[in-house]
Design a protein around this motif. Sequence first.
Motif, PDB file in Angstrom:
ATOM      1  N   UNK A  62      41.904  -3.011  64.754  1.00 54.42           N
ATOM      2  CA  UNK A  62      41.301  -5.194  65.558  1.00 54.42           C
ATOM      3  C   UNK A  62      42.007  -5.818  65.023  1.00 54.42           C
ATOM      4  N   UNK A  63      43.314  -5.669  64.262  1.00 49.97           N
ATOM      5  CA  UNK A  63      43.989  -7.529  63.803  1.00 49.97           C
ATOM      6  C   UNK A  63      45.119  -7.084  64.492  1.00 49.97           C
ATOM      7  N   UNK A  64      45.524  -6.243  64.909  1.00 53.77           N
ATOM      8  CA  UNK A  64      46.199  -5.987  65.906  1.00 53.77           C
ATOM      9  C   UNK A  64      45.731  -6.775  66.812  1.00 53.77           C
ATOM     10  N   UNK A  71      40.400 -17.255  61.902  1.00 49.72           N
ATOM     11  CA  UNK A  71      39.825 -16.430  62.114  1.00 49.72           C
ATOM     12  C   UNK A  71      39.136 -15.420  62.903  1.00 49.72           C
ATOM     13  N   UNK A  72      38.341 -14.938  62.986  1.00 50.87           N
ATOM     14  CA  UNK A  72      37.679 -13.970  63.721  1.00 50.87           C
ATOM     15  C   UNK A  72      36.302 -12.961  63.545  1.00 50.87           C
ATOM     16  N   UNK A  83      36.595 -12.590  59.827  1.00 48.51           N
ATOM     17  CA  UNK A  83      37.839 -11.675  59.336  1.00 48.51           C
ATOM     18  C   UNK A  83      38.883 -13.165  59.334  1.00 48.51           C
ATOM     19  N   UNK A  84      39.742 -13.418  58.080  1.00 48.37           N
ATOM     20  CA  UNK A  84      40.532 -14.292  57.893  1.00 48.37           C
ATOM     21  C   UNK A  84      42.332 -13.664  57.925  1.00 48.37           C
ATOM     22  N   UNK A  85      42.374 -14.144  59.106  1.00 47.61           N
ATOM     23  CA  UNK A  85      44.054 -13.469  59.123  1.00 47.61           C
ATOM     24  C   UNK A  85      44.811 -14.813  58.947  1.00 47.61           C
ATOM     25  N   UNK A  86      44.826 -15.712  58.460  1.00 53.44           N
ATOM     26  CA  UNK A  86      45.914 -16.772  58.208  1.00 53.44           C
ATOM     27  C   UNK A  86      46.287 -16.426  56.369  1.00 53.44           C
ATOM     28  N   UNK A 397      29.900 -13.668  55.227  1.00 58.07           N
ATOM     29  CA  UNK A 397      30.403 -13.025  54.300  1.00 58.07           C
ATOM     30  C   UNK A 397      32.243 -12.982  55.111  1.00 58.07           C
ATOM     31  N   UNK A 398      33.354 -12.980  53.862  1.00 60.58           N
ATOM     32  CA  UNK A 398      34.130 -12.807  54.520  1.00 60.58           C
ATOM     33  C   UNK A 398      35.102 -12.006  54.466  1.00 60.58           C
ATOM     34  N   UNK A 399      36.168 -11.290  54.869  1.00 56.50           N
ATOM     35  CA  UNK A 399      36.648 -10.391  54.857  1.00 56.50           C
ATOM     36  C   UNK A 399      38.784 -10.528  54.941  1.00 56.50           C
TER      37      UNK A 399
END
Length: 502
Positions: A62-64, A71-72, A83-86, A397-399
Amino acid sequence: MAFLEVVVVTSLALWLIYKWLTIHDDEFKKRNIPYEKPYPVVGNFGKAMMNKESGQKTILEFYKRNKRHKIVGFFDFRNPVYFINEPEMIKKICIKDFDHFPNHTPFINVDDDPLLAGILTIMKDQRWKDMRSILTPVFTAVKMRNMFPLMNECFSECMKNLKTKFSNGSCELEMKQFMTKLSNDIIASTAFGISINSHEDPNNQFYNVGQSVTNFRGIQMLKVMISNVAPWILKYLGIKIFDQEQTDYFMHLVIDAMKYREKNNIVRPDMIHLLLEAKKESAQYWSDEEIVAQCFVFFFAAFENNANLICAASHELMSNPDIQERLYEECLEIKKELRDQPLNYDIANKMKYMDMVLKETLRKWSIGPITDRVCSKDYKIKDEFGNFAFEFKVGDRVWFPISGLHMDERHFENPEEFIPERFSDDNKRNIKPFTYLPFGAGPRSCIGNRYALMQAKAMLYYLVVNCKLERSENTVKDVFNDMRGFNITPRGGFWIRFVVRN
């Protein structure tokens, strides 16, 4: 007429159930956040729940697919999470603006279970802060140094048992089962103050109860899922995540031990003794459940994870003979320095290459693939360039996708390769902050990281200095893709051949 009424009522009931299950499905669309369409009930964990892949792979893939987004949206069953990707945003949430995100989201509903509610990782706000400040001194280097001899007793019994398995100088071993027994015995000794040898007596009660508590499969997994999706169902049926018999066993074990020690003035450098000291020094009242909970948490944080870390590191050493040889040379130097004495905490921490191997294992394998927070007050976040990115609302909620960050080629060149030198003194300063988070980040990071690394370093030292790790006929070729569900153990196990060193 009666038949028509049944059809209407049934249809209405099914429609209401469907609406309830999908009520959050447009959450991200309404807030202009990119997301992937979820499956009913299981959300974006469809493949993991259908046993087609592991939850860890679900998160990584999912991340890839979505790493271009800062943010996704992701659906954890029916619950929307961000999802916090940064990395810079992760830093703000975990440290700079921690007061907006001070709590974890409980992985199970604990409203009616005071024992589980007392676990540090589940505690919230001031109650968590108070308990964290009390427990932090328990995990200092001084306390770990005093606890190390208890671990050494378990390592000794483990190696003694391993040596009985050799035939013609070698043996094949399924590491997960073997290391789980070691992990169990160390927890029994260091957390609960009892001496157990699960290698000699694999059916002891402590081991059986411990396995049942950490076995999130089958019925147990179903109860966890219901606890997340519809906790009122368990409450209505009077069902708890853990059987009363299991929790009562640990309650009596700890409370009876504490009473006996206080009465007979017994001192043993384990968790019970440290908690007794902390309780005496604290101005706050501690319930029996809160005390037992801090011992109980070892099963969630250490039982599986510590065994998995040693298995993963062993698998990498087996797969990379040159790395194993370099580590062996370091272990030989340590053995000479010890002069036939057992390993100790200070000497273990001198093994620089061992430290690099374990750090790289934690990067590539990400034993904990995500960590999380929940928003406690509205918060506007900016990106690394200072531009407004998103406004979080109370309850969001954040992951943080640890496994995704660890396997991102933008942060770690050739991430699929096992390269301990990434963490050498010269190279580790080049790692971008908040792209390597094996134990989380900020005030809510794992309090027991020293404990976990101490156990892994020592066990790997004893294994490598005594044995050469090689592939066996049963070794799984592609471990990551052989995992299923919410378990990082491959279906075929962690099989390794151990060859006695001359």
